[in-house]
Enzyme design. Structure first.
Site, short mmCIF file in Angstrom:
data_model
loop_
_atom_site.label_atom_id
_atom_site.label_comp_id
_atom_site.label_asym_id
_atom_site.label_seq_id
_atom_site.Cartn_x
_atom_site.Cartn_y
_atom_site.Cartn_z
N SER A 146 -11.81 1.34 39.11
CA SER A 146 -12.57 2.21 38.20
C SER A 146 -14.08 2.07 38.37
O SER A 146 -14.84 2.93 37.92
CB SER A 146 -12.18 1.93 36.75
OG SER A 146 -12.38 0.57 36.42
N ASN A 195 -8.15 -6.54 43.68
CA ASN A 195 -9.60 -6.63 43.46
C ASN A 195 -9.96 -6.83 41.99
O ASN A 195 -11.02 -7.38 41.70
CB ASN A 195 -10.26 -5.34 43.99
CG ASN A 195 -11.67 -5.17 43.47
OD1 ASN A 195 -12.60 -5.79 43.98
ND2 ASN A 195 -11.84 -4.33 42.45
N TYR A 227 -13.23 -19.32 36.61
CA TYR A 227 -13.38 -18.29 37.66
C TYR A 227 -13.21 -18.92 39.05
O TYR A 227 -12.48 -18.39 39.89
CB TYR A 227 -14.75 -17.64 37.50
CG TYR A 227 -15.03 -16.51 38.47
CD1 TYR A 227 -14.44 -15.26 38.30
CD2 TYR A 227 -15.91 -16.69 39.53
CE1 TYR A 227 -14.72 -14.21 39.18
CE2 TYR A 227 -16.20 -15.65 40.41
CZ TYR A 227 -15.60 -14.41 40.23
OH TYR A 227 -15.88 -13.38 41.10
N ALA A 279 -11.70 -21.67 39.87
CA ALA A 279 -10.31 -22.11 40.05
C ALA A 279 -9.43 -20.91 40.39
O ALA A 279 -8.55 -21.00 41.28
CB ALA A 279 -9.80 -22.81 38.80
N LYS A 282 -10.32 -18.14 41.86
CA LYS A 282 -10.67 -17.60 43.18
C LYS A 282 -10.23 -18.56 44.29
O LYS A 282 -9.80 -18.13 45.36
CB LYS A 282 -12.17 -17.30 43.26
CG LYS A 282 -12.62 -16.19 42.31
CD LYS A 282 -11.94 -14.86 42.66
CE LYS A 282 -12.40 -13.71 41.81
NZ LYS A 282 -11.75 -12.45 42.15
N ILE A 323 -22.93 -9.70 44.90
CA ILE A 323 -22.90 -8.25 45.09
C ILE A 323 -23.44 -7.59 43.82
O ILE A 323 -23.06 -7.98 42.70
CB ILE A 323 -21.45 -7.76 45.35
CG1 ILE A 323 -20.77 -8.60 46.44
CG2 ILE A 323 -21.44 -6.27 45.69
CD1 ILE A 323 -21.44 -8.57 47.80
#
Ligand code: NAP
Length: 247
Positions: free
Chosen positions: A14, A89, A154, A156, A158, A187
């Site tokens: 989205s 994603n 986060y 952990a 990833k 990004i």
């Protein structure tokens, strides 16, 4: 176009990186199943893809819910007949120092980022096995490789996605299915907009290429891994980080 006749399911399509990935895959000729919770934003991305003569359909789903994942994957397969390419994603952050981090916030991040990727893979894998061709691409993070203060949950999740990628690569290789990860650095998206200017400029000093990444930098890497040209690459984590971390 290298992905003609292929169907891609992209979560978190989205906005941000997922939107750019969906547009890039559609440009390569894939039909794209756009998944996220916000249906109206998905519809905008669908219109954008169709305006460029691409094919897309929207599937509102919550990757934190097993039932929603199953229903969404089933609907996408019913609509397009199959899923050849899965891009996990969708992701969230709930940052705070570990001492203050609530169990609920630790678990919510693991659930969305890691468990969601696993469950969605389970939901579409038989379609890829039937075709004896498939691509699974997991969007991890530089933080999963380096760790980050304030991001125990986060990082952990990833890092877990990298282990998941390698394990699934081994399990599905004999079926013609490759499983890879892309690890973005910093990004510019809504996820990083919340950082202060001071935090952002601190990060910039750690990037040898001296610029923040863009969503299209990540989309290009995903489009490559989805292509036949990447057919001999599996279990790999591709760093797209401007040199911020060289593994
Ligand atoms: P973003 O702009 O915040 O977008 C996140 C996307 O995930 C949205 O489309 C959101 O859609 C979707 N999402 C979140 N929770 C969901 C759920 N429960 N179910 C379904 N969809 C969900 O973030 P981004 O920067 O594009 O990040 C995309 C991915 O790249 C994430 O996995 C992130 O961890 C990773 N990444 C980003 C950076 C960066 O610097 N930006 C760096 C490394 C890795 P809805 O809200 O509509 O559901």
């Amino acid at each position: 176009m290298s992905l003609e006749e292929k169907v891609a399911l992209v979560t978190g399509a989205s906005q941000g990186i997922g939107r750019a990935i969906a547009i890039a895959l559609a440009k390569q000729g894939a039909s794209v199943a756009l998944a996220a919770r916000n249906e109206s934003k998905l519809t905008e991305v669908k219109s954008e893809i169709e305006a460029a003569d691409g094919t897309a359909a929207t599937f509102a789903l919550d990757v934190a819910s097993e039932d929603s994942i199953k229903a969404g994957a089933k609907a996408a397969i019913a609509h397009f007949g199959k899923v050849d390419i899965l891009v996990n994603n969708a992701g969230i952050t709930k940052d705070t120092l570990a001492l203050r981090m609530k169990l609920a916030d630790f678990e919510a991040v693991l659930r969305t980022n890691l468990t969601g990727s696993f469950l969605l893979t389970q939901a579409v894998i038989s379609s890829m096995m039937k075709a004896r061709w498939g691509r699974i691409i997991n969007i991890t993070s530089v933080v999963g490789e380096t760790g980050a203060a304030g991001q125990a949950n986060y990082a952990a999740s990833k890092a877990g996605m990298i282990g998941l990628t390698k394990s699934l690569a081994r399990e599905f290789a004999s079926r013609g299915i490759t499983v890879n990860a892309v690890a973005p650095g910093f990004i510019q998206t809504a996820m990083t907009d919340v950082l202060t200017d001071e935090q952002k400029s601190g990060i910039l000093t750690q990037i040898p290429l001296a610029r923040y990444g863009s969503d299209t930098d990540i989309a290009a890497a995903v489009a490559f891994l989805a292509s036949d040209d990447a057919g001999y690459i599996t279990g790999h984590t591709l760093d797209v980080n401007g040199g911020m971390y060289m593994g």
